[in-house]
Design a protein around this motif. Structure first.
Motif, PDB file in Angstrom:
ATOM      1  N   TYR A  44     -35.297 -36.481  22.386  1.00  0.00           N
ATOM      2  CA  TYR A  44     -36.740 -36.244  22.267  1.00  0.00           C
ATOM      3  C   TYR A  44     -37.208 -35.148  23.224  1.00  0.00           C
ATOM      4  O   TYR A  44     -38.118 -34.380  22.900  1.00  0.00           O
ATOM      5  CB  TYR A  44     -37.508 -37.539  22.548  1.00  0.00           C
ATOM      6  CG  TYR A  44     -37.296 -38.615  21.501  1.00  0.00           C
ATOM      7  CD1 TYR A  44     -37.052 -38.272  20.177  1.00  0.00           C
ATOM      8  CD2 TYR A  44     -37.338 -39.971  21.838  1.00  0.00           C
ATOM      9  CE1 TYR A  44     -36.865 -39.246  19.220  1.00  0.00           C
ATOM     10  CE2 TYR A  44     -37.144 -40.952  20.881  1.00  0.00           C
ATOM     11  CZ  TYR A  44     -36.899 -40.584  19.575  1.00  0.00           C
ATOM     12  OH  TYR A  44     -36.706 -41.560  18.621  1.00  0.00           O
ATOM     13  N   SER A  45     -36.591 -35.060  24.396  1.00  0.00           N
ATOM     14  CA  SER A  45     -36.970 -34.022  25.360  1.00  0.00           C
ATOM     15  C   SER A  45     -36.622 -32.633  24.833  1.00  0.00           C
ATOM     16  O   SER A  45     -37.422 -31.694  24.933  1.00  0.00           O
ATOM     17  CB  SER A  45     -36.274 -34.259  26.700  1.00  0.00           C
ATOM     18  OG  SER A  45     -36.668 -35.486  27.269  1.00  0.00           O
ATOM     19  N   PHE A  46     -35.413 -32.499  24.264  1.00  0.00           N
ATOM     20  CA  PHE A  46     -34.975 -31.187  23.792  1.00  0.00           C
ATOM     21  C   PHE A  46     -35.656 -30.774  22.488  1.00  0.00           C
ATOM     22  O   PHE A  46     -35.697 -29.582  22.176  1.00  0.00           O
ATOM     23  CB  PHE A  46     -33.452 -31.183  23.601  1.00  0.00           C
ATOM     24  CG  PHE A  46     -32.692 -30.923  24.863  1.00  0.00           C
ATOM     25  CD1 PHE A  46     -32.446 -29.629  25.290  1.00  0.00           C
ATOM     26  CD2 PHE A  46     -32.239 -31.969  25.637  1.00  0.00           C
ATOM     27  CE1 PHE A  46     -31.749 -29.384  26.464  1.00  0.00           C
ATOM     28  CE2 PHE A  46     -31.549 -31.734  26.819  1.00  0.00           C
ATOM     29  CZ  PHE A  46     -31.295 -30.433  27.241  1.00  0.00           C
ATOM     30  N   THR A  47     -36.165 -31.738  21.738  1.00  0.00           N
ATOM     31  CA  THR A  47     -36.856 -31.412  20.484  1.00  0.00           C
ATOM     32  C   THR A  47     -38.371 -31.382  20.644  1.00  0.00           C
ATOM     33  O   THR A  47     -39.093 -31.227  19.662  1.00  0.00           O
ATOM     34  CB  THR A  47     -36.472 -32.425  19.389  1.00  0.00           C
ATOM     35  OG1 THR A  47     -36.773 -33.762  19.836  1.00  0.00           O
ATOM     36  CG2 THR A  47     -34.996 -32.308  19.050  1.00  0.00           C
ATOM     37  N   GLY A  48     -38.851 -31.545  21.884  1.00  0.00           N
ATOM     38  CA  GLY A  48     -40.284 -31.444  22.156  1.00  0.00           C
ATOM     39  C   GLY A  48     -41.109 -32.650  21.768  1.00  0.00           C
ATOM     40  O   GLY A  48     -42.344 -32.589  21.760  1.00  0.00           O
ATOM     41  N   GLN A  49     -40.458 -33.773  21.484  1.00  0.00           N
ATOM     42  CA  GLN A  49     -41.193 -34.996  21.097  1.00  0.00           C
ATOM     43  C   GLN A  49     -41.468 -35.851  22.340  1.00  0.00           C
ATOM     44  O   GLN A  49     -41.029 -36.995  22.446  1.00  0.00           O
ATOM     45  CB  GLN A  49     -40.388 -35.773  20.068  1.00  0.00           C
ATOM     46  CG  GLN A  49     -40.028 -34.973  18.831  1.00  0.00           C
ATOM     47  CD  GLN A  49     -39.178 -35.755  17.854  1.00  0.00           C
ATOM     48  OE1 GLN A  49     -39.639 -36.736  17.245  1.00  0.00           O
ATOM     49  NE2 GLN A  49     -37.932 -35.338  17.694  1.00  0.00           N
TER      50      GLN A  49
END
Length: 257
Positions: A76-81
């Protein structure tokens, strides 16, 4: 009459050949070992030949990571969520993670430096090597192995490259965990749906929490099996040279300076 080499009374043995594995000292880069531990706690220790410590750290990493949902948090951090992080991470388990993770990094780096010193001392002492071991269940021996074949088997299935280099504890441990992670991540179903073009089904069936374990295990298995094959070849040459020198070289032979 040929004198049988023995490592029993060696102060700093270079290698121990058993029917399960060949565990030996060789020079390693401490930063590489540190990186392997950062990739997955326990890999650095296994790379050094410290099996029990490494296996326990791997089990700890998987249990804590799954319960704390760390891989999902990374995704989620790397996908901006970022809005999903709060409801995903389990703080009760997350706070147990950092201390052991840092210890795994520190221990692998420290141990590599110490073992490199012991390696140099063992080589200078021309420590004995027993090249063949056999019992009722298994046979292990030193011979030339192709590092690229070891890497190729690890590409096909992590763990097989270690079986090729006769590191049975690591090979079966990695193989069992790879099968378990493949099952819980639903990877095979994802491959099937991808092959038939049903990409929406892939998103719903694949579990990223388990799937994100795979790159680390995959990279470690390929690298470790390749390095082991290279170092086993060096060990084979070392044992051959030591044997020929002790059995056939004249004591009056003057070595070139």
């Amino acid at each position: 009459m040929e004198k049988i080499p023995s490592t029993k009374n060696a102060r700093r043995p270079l290698v121990h050949v058993s029917t399960l594995a060949t565990n030996h000292l060789h020079l390693r880069n401490p930063w590489v070992t540190l990186w392997l531990s950062a990739l997955f706690p326990g890999f650095g220790q296994i790379f050094l030949g410290s099996y029990i410590k490494g296996f326990l750290l791997i089990i700890w990493e998987i249990v804590i990571n799954v319960e704390a949902k760390i891989n999902l948090a990374i995704l989620y951090s790397f996908t901006g969520q970022l809005d999903l992080l709060g409801g995903t991470v389990n703080a009760r388990w997350l706070l147990l993670y950092s201390s052991v993770f840092v210890y795994a990094l520190w221990d692998s780096y420290r141990s590599t430096i110490d073992l490199n010193k012991f390696t140099i001392l063992a080589q200078r002492a021309r420590s004995a090597v027993v090249p063949f071991k056999i019992d009722s269940f298994e046979i292990n021996y030193l011979d030339k192995r192709n590092p690229w074949i070891a890497a190729a088997w690890s590409v096909f299935m992590p763990g097989l490259g270690h079986l090729y280099t006769h590191r049975l504890p690591t090979g079966f441990f990695v193989l069992i965990w790879w099968i378990a992670i493949t099952y819980f991540s639903h990877l095979m179903e994802g491959v099937h749906y991808s092959a038939i073009g049903a990409f929406d089904q892939v998103k719903t069936i694949v579990d990223p929490q388990w799937l994100l374990f795979m790159p680390s295990i995959y990279c470690f298995s390929i690298y470790d099996s390749y390095v082991n094959a290279v170092e086993y070849n060096k060990l084979f040459e070392y044992e051959q040279a030591r044997f020929l020198s002790s059995q056939y070289q004249s004591q009056a032979f003057k070595k070139p300076v």
